[in-house]
Scaffold this active site. Structure first.
Site, PDB file in Angstrom:
ATOM      1  N   GLU A 185      42.446  31.851  40.829  1.00 17.81           N
ATOM      2  CA  GLU A 185      42.136  31.882  39.392  1.00 17.81           C
ATOM      3  C   GLU A 185      40.867  31.087  39.088  1.00 17.81           C
ATOM      4  OE1 GLU A 185      43.559  33.842  37.477  1.00 17.81           O
ATOM      5  OE2 GLU A 185      45.610  34.179  38.172  1.00 17.81           O
ATOM      6  N   ARG A 234      37.579  33.092  37.667  1.00 17.67           N
ATOM      7  CA  ARG A 234      37.246  32.825  36.258  1.00 17.67           C
ATOM      8  C   ARG A 234      36.135  31.786  36.129  1.00 17.67           C
ATOM      9  NH1 ARG A 234      42.865  33.722  32.924  1.00 17.67           N
ATOM     10  NH2 ARG A 234      44.067  34.504  34.661  1.00 17.67           N
ATOM     11  N   ASP A 272      46.730  43.872  44.330  1.00 15.06           N
ATOM     12  CA  ASP A 272      45.649  44.615  43.667  1.00 15.06           C
ATOM     13  C   ASP A 272      44.217  44.377  44.160  1.00 15.06           C
ATOM     14  OD1 ASP A 272      45.838  42.063  42.573  1.00 15.06           O
ATOM     15  OD2 ASP A 272      46.068  42.690  40.497  1.00 15.06           O
ATOM     16  N   GLU A 311      42.920  46.130  32.614  1.00 15.70           N
ATOM     17  CA  GLU A 311      42.709  47.111  33.688  1.00 15.70           C
ATOM     18  C   GLU A 311      42.482  48.535  33.191  1.00 15.70           C
ATOM     19  OE1 GLU A 311      45.149  44.813  33.744  1.00 15.70           O
ATOM     20  OE2 GLU A 311      44.300  43.457  35.241  1.00 15.70           O
ATOM     21  N   THR A 361      36.452  40.562  39.812  1.00 18.85           N
ATOM     22  CA  THR A 361      37.722  41.059  39.281  1.00 18.85           C
ATOM     23  C   THR A 361      38.026  40.503  37.893  1.00 18.85           C
ATOM     24  OG1 THR A 361      40.014  41.525  39.914  1.00 18.85           O
ATOM     25  CG2 THR A 361      39.234  39.269  40.262  1.00 18.85           C
TER      26      THR A 361
END
Ligand code: DMJ
Length: 678
Positions: free
Chosen positions: A188, A192, A320, A484, A572
């Site tokens: 994360e 981010r 994913d 998504e 992502t």
């Protein structure tokens, strides 16, 4: 679970016992899309033509298209009406149709961003996360790690919000520090914060503030890779730059360890220091050597021995972005690293062979889940997270080019490209239907696609509306404003120029405005989207709403000249990085230094056991009890087997392997954390 059957030639296919009741159901309130579907079925001739093309094409060719025959026999692709702009050799419509209308809609998205940002600024400035109902902010480590501000920087720049940018930059420069106690999640924080800083650096015209912070952060994150296998731990202690094993018996998530590479490689390119590149790339190259099912891999990996762990295989939570980063690594480095393209294509043969199914009644294409022990049993469970895949498969086909470029008409597609693109189109449509077929027009976190009428026994509203293609279990109806689907709409729009993708995006945006907007400021996650007369906020505005959802909507309604997809790769978390030409030194692969010498389970870590109950529609208590019982037995079996012996060049010893036996509470944690996956 729904068994595949075998046809006379021995080729398996998914069971579909279509119920006449659904095929003939009248157009009803809950099934807005059925009329459209029937129209589609009316164009059978077109579908048959496409089908004939697929059936007579060879099953294998020198381009490695061997999955084609299997796929065609299992789940037919291409029998639905292709989108207007994407038909072979047909020029796409000029972008925008009604430019003024789309400009206006784009401004509405900017308005939504400001409605969020201003509330965050008022109530939670500098905090990691925002709770718009209680109007306060919370931190993940004591002083915060810049989650909201850093994740939003490039959206602010994209929207031309100069004052907001200056204020946010000053906060990053003066307040943001990573030199603090506390553990953060490696993945994360990378996607981010590191991703946000790197993209802000690029988009701000190389403002050094962002790169300096990025280097400081990455140097701390490097500690996570100091494991026996080189597969990183799940977390990092920021001040000490020390890796911290994950809560699940020290096991890491596959997607998490394989979704660091775009960021770490870009940082090496920018700084000229190859150490980030090496550790991140090493992870993928090690994974490449492990066993897979046609490129599909389990969703957990063990950093102690470098082996995959557990049996669940899916492209949703914890799986994913492993797949997403394969193709994006190939594109990021100007297609110099073919190995990633091969890995992606291999995995897509696995998707086609094992994971695709068709729904009742509308024949939508979906991606289900399997266990590695019984790949023939397809669970029709699909996380909203899987919806990145439509756009990503199309991206792989076109390699970022739009179809109307004279040098890249669709007729030039190879068979794999053609097939991937069609699957991309169909999956994107199914993801849109996850919104379109609910009362609120918002998608739930998880659906179970109906592909066998027996699934509907005992189902009633709001779990399943007649005519809808999916069931929403009680615990799965939440909506966290995830990106998504709009992400895939953005890709499909860019590639095809088909305005339906913009219209679909607009409908989703309108639903967000109607149900998720908090009057006093911000937008909130919702507990259950199934009843429009029963909306309850769960009081959290995820940072990806600002970084991704609103960014992709803004780009979808805006000019195609912004971030051309053959020149930028989005990480992502929707942070755009420019495509670059890596120097030769980075492309050379020195011999991997840290090798696990043991196989099998590490001390105290539960063996391959399916800890996940979510393949079972309903998740009733019996299932939970049964799994807990099995795990108790399993935990007994994990007593001190061996400590991996490794040659470690890093300072820390692999002997600090966790000896915690996995307790039943851990399973409960995993089960409940599953729902909390971000
Ligand atoms: C984001 O943090 C990223 O898109 C990640 O890949 C998946 N989860 C969230 C959005 O749903």
């Amino acid at each position: 679970m729904f068994k595949r059957q075998e046809n006379q030639s021995g080729i398996p296919f998914h069971t579909q016992d279509q119920d006449d009741k659904y095929a003939k159901a009248p157009i009803g309130v809950q099934s807005k899309s059925r009329f459209r579907f029937r129209m589609r079925h009316g164009v059978v001739a077109l579908g048959l033509l496409a089908l004939t093309y697929l059936v007579i094409s060879p099953s294998s060719d020198s381009n490695g298209n061997s999955a084609l025959k299997t796929l065609k026999d299992r789940v037919q692709i291409g029998n639905r009406k292709p989108s207007d702009g994407a038909q072979d050799s047909t020029p796409v419509k000029p972008s925008g149709g009604n430019t003024a209308l789309w400009e206006e809609r784009k401004d509405k998205v900017k308005g939504a961003f400001l409605h969020s940002w201003n509330a965050y600024r008022r109530d939670a400035w500098g905090k990691d996360e925002y709770h718009p109902i209680a109007q306060f902010g919370s931190n993940m480590v004591k002083k915060g790690q810049g989650f909201t501000i850093v994740d939003s920087l490039d959206t602010i720049l994209l929207m031309g919000l100069k004052d907001e940018f200056e204020e946010a930059k000053a906060w990053v420069r003066d307040e943001l520090t990573f030199d603090q106690e506390g553990e953060v999640n490696l993945f994360e924080t990378t996607i981010r914060v590191l991703g946000g800083l790197l993209s802000a650096y690029d988009q701000s015209g190389h403002d050094q503030v962002f790169l300096t912070k990025a280097v400081d952060l990455a140097d701390r994150l490097m500690g996570a890779f100091k494991t026996a296998s080189g597969i990183p731990y799940a977390s990092v202690h920021l001040k000490e730059g020390r890796g911290v094993p994950g809560h699940e018996g020290g096991i890491s998530s596959t997607s998490e360890v394989a979704t660091l590479q775009l960021e770490f490689k870009y940082l090496s390119y920018l700084t000229g220091d190859d150490k980030y590149w090496r550790v991140a790339e090493d992870v993928i190259l090690k994974m490449k050597e492990l066993e897979s099912i046609d490129g599909l891999v389990p969703i957990f990996i063990n950093p102690y021995n470098g082996q995959f762990h557990g049996s669940d295989i899916r492209l949703g939570s914890r799986g994913d972005s492993y797949y997403e980063y394969l193709i994006k690594q190939y594109l990021q480095t100007s297609k110099k690293e073919h190995v990633y393209k091969e890995m992606f294509d291999h995995a897509m043969t696995g998707v086609k062979k094992h994971l695709l199914g068709r729904t009742i009644p509308n024949d939508l294409l979906f991606v289900g889940e399997i266990s590695k022990y019984s790949p023939q049993d397809l669970s029709p469970k699909m996380d909203h997270l899987v919806c990145f895949l439509g756009g990503t498969m199309a991206l792989s086909s076109t390699e970022g080019k739009t179809l109307n470029k004279a040098n890249f008409p669709r007729s030039k597609f190879s068979k794999v490209e053609e097939e991937d693109f069609k699957i991309g189109e169909e999956l994107t449509e199914a993801c849109y239907e996850m919104y379109n077929q609910t009362q609120t027009g918002l998608a739930p976190e998880i659906v179970y696609w109906v592909h066998k009428k027996s699934q509907l026994d005992g189902r009633h509203e709001p779990e399943h509306f007649e005519g809808s293609d999916f069931i929403i279990n009680n615990r799965d109806g939440h909506n966290w404003l995830r990106p998504e689907t709009v992400e895939s709409l953005f890709y499909m729009w860019r590639f095809t120029g088909d305005e339906k993708y913009r219209e679909w995006g607009w409908k989703i945006f309108e639903a967000i405005e109607t149900y998720s907007k908090v009057k006093s400021g911000g937008y909130s996650s919702i507990h259950d989207i199934r009843r429009k007369d029963h909306i309850e906020f769960s009081d959290k505005m995820e940072t990806f709403f600002l970084a991704e959802t609103l960014k992709y909507l803004y780009l979808l309604f805006g000019s195609n000249d912004v971030f051309p997809l053959d020149k930028y790769v989005f990480n992502t978390e929707a942070h755009p990085f420019p495509v670059f030409d890596p120097p030769k030194s980075l492309l050379e692969r020195p011999v991997v230094k840290v090798e696990p010498e043991t196989e099998g389970k590490a001390n105290g870590v539960a063996d391959d056991k399916d800890l996940h109950l979510d393949g079972l529609p309903g998740h009733d208590q019996d299932d939970v009890d049964e799994a807990l019982e099995e795990l108790a037995v399993d935990a007994d079996d994990t007593e001190a087997e061996h400590v991996p012996e490794v040659e470690v060049e890093y300072e820390e010893s692999s002997e600090e392997v966790s000896t915690d036996v996995v307790e039943p509470e851990t399973v409960a944690n995993i089960v409940s954390e599953e729902a909390a996956d971000v």
